[in-house]
Design a protein around this motif. Structure first.
Motif, short mmCIF file in Angstrom:
data_model
loop_
_atom_site.label_atom_id
_atom_site.label_comp_id
_atom_site.label_asym_id
_atom_site.label_seq_id
_atom_site.Cartn_x
_atom_site.Cartn_y
_atom_site.Cartn_z
N TYR A 142 20.77 -51.15 -31.57
CA TYR A 142 20.53 -50.61 -30.25
C TYR A 142 21.87 -50.39 -29.54
N VAL A 143 22.10 -49.13 -29.13
CA VAL A 143 23.35 -48.78 -28.44
C VAL A 143 23.07 -48.03 -27.15
N GLY A 144 21.83 -48.11 -26.66
CA GLY A 144 21.48 -47.40 -25.44
C GLY A 144 22.18 -47.96 -24.22
N GLU A 145 22.27 -47.13 -23.20
CA GLU A 145 22.91 -47.56 -21.95
C GLU A 145 21.96 -48.38 -21.08
N GLY A 146 20.68 -48.40 -21.41
CA GLY A 146 19.71 -49.14 -20.62
C GLY A 146 19.47 -50.52 -21.18
N ASP A 147 18.23 -50.80 -21.53
CA ASP A 147 17.85 -52.11 -22.05
C ASP A 147 16.83 -51.89 -23.15
#
Length: 331
Positions: A142-147
């Motif tokens: 997981y590399v998303g900017e959110g959660d």
């Protein structure tokens, strides 16, 4: 597609540490109602490790377990969805090949979303049929900017990697058949421009019509894919001992699909999946590795592996266990 002399020589996985979902709920990161609906207990989280490095780790273990001569390895096929790292690596497949294998081989990248591992398996089987040994890897982090607990309401993305070695003549499982069905007619689903409609209600109506049509097509394609693979393998649904399904949340399970193919929880690896999370295309390989490592399969068992790429590509592989692995481990 029927296969003859194609065998799984070995497989392996590299996972992160398990993060309890209760901690995410307590921190306000995970909606408790969604947690209850999906049934996850923990998620594999890799910390600072790169996805590609986890694939290297898994590949090294799988190659060692396979006892193949590294000189016979003709192709590495790496399936992935998101950024792989390390910084400066332009081609993840070549990185995995170079770090896990002291020699030359083809390095191919596959990006077919959550069907990536099944697509790699079918392509790898072609190389094996031509005389090569194939190493298949998958990895995502997981590399998303959110959660990760908020980004996808259908599953919680997890961090981890898998590897599988394919060869001829012998192995722990024989590949009987594969089937992949692709339908890209709805790939532009989100491309509808609200500005093309006179009001928001008309836009919603058009979007709803498109989604309903897409869901119907998805259901038909998934069912047709499994039927075709079972037919090519010359087995029925009742002959399958283990169904390795994607580790989507329980709310997303297609009950009609499970009813048609006589699938209940005892014939899946959901007890593992609920502690790992959704590893993109790697879910079925994680399941197979778990079954082999723990001795939960017996010689003669038939196993189905399933992949589902965002509704636009469906994959199914049918295998038969032919030998007990020498590399069972405690997990």
């Amino acid at each position: 597609m029927q296969w003859g002399d194609v065998y799984v020589r070995s497989c392996a996985m590299a996972l992160g540490e398990r993060e309890l979902v209760e901690a995410a709920v307590a921190a306000g990161r995970y909606d408790p109602a969604i947690r209850d609906a999906h049934g996850y207990e923990s998620i594999s989280v890799a910390g600072s490790r790169y996805a590609a490095d986890m694939a290297v780790d898994a590949a090294r273990v799988a190659i060692a377990r396979s006892a193949v001569d590294p000189a016979d390895i003709g192709v590495f096929i790496h399936a992935y969805v998101d950024e792989q790292g390390p910084e400066g690596v332009a081609e993840p497949a070549s990185y995995v090949q170079g770090m896990a294998h002291d020699g030359r081989a083809r390095a191919l990248g596959v990006r077919q979303g959550c069907n990536g591992a099944i697509a790699s398996l079918e392509v790898g089987a072609m190389y094996v049929s031509a005389g090569s040994v194939a190493v298949l890897t998958s990895a995502d982090k997981y590399v998303g900017e959110g959660d990760r607990y908020r980004d996808d309401q259908g599953c919680v993305p997890a961090d981890g990697a898998t590897a599988m070695v394919l060869g001829r003549e012998e192995g722990v499982a024989r590949l009987l058949a594969t089937e992949i069905i692709g339908d890209g007619r709805f790939s532009g689903l989100t491309a509808l421009d609200p500005g093309q409609f006179e009001d928001r209600q008309e836009f919603r109506k058009a979007q709803r019509k498109r989604v309903v049509s897409m869901m119907r097509t998805m259901t038909e394609a998934k069912h047709d894919c499994v039927r075709a693979a079972l037919a090519d393998a010359e087995v029925g649904a009742g002959d399958i001992r283990h169904w390795l399904l994607p580790y989507n949340g329980r709310f997303m399970v297609d009950r009609d699909f499970c009813a048609e193919f006589e699938i209940d929880d005892e014939r899946t690896t959901w007890d593992l999946g609920r502690t790992v999370g959704h590893l993109s295309g790697g879910d079925p390989v994680v399941g197979l590795t778990h079954l082999l490592e723990t001795g939960a399969v017996a010689v003669g068992d038939r196993v189905v592996m399933l992949g589902d790429s965002a509704g636009f590509a469906f994959g199914c592989a049918v295998l038969e266990i032919v030998a007990k692995p020498a590399w069972q481990v405690d997990r």
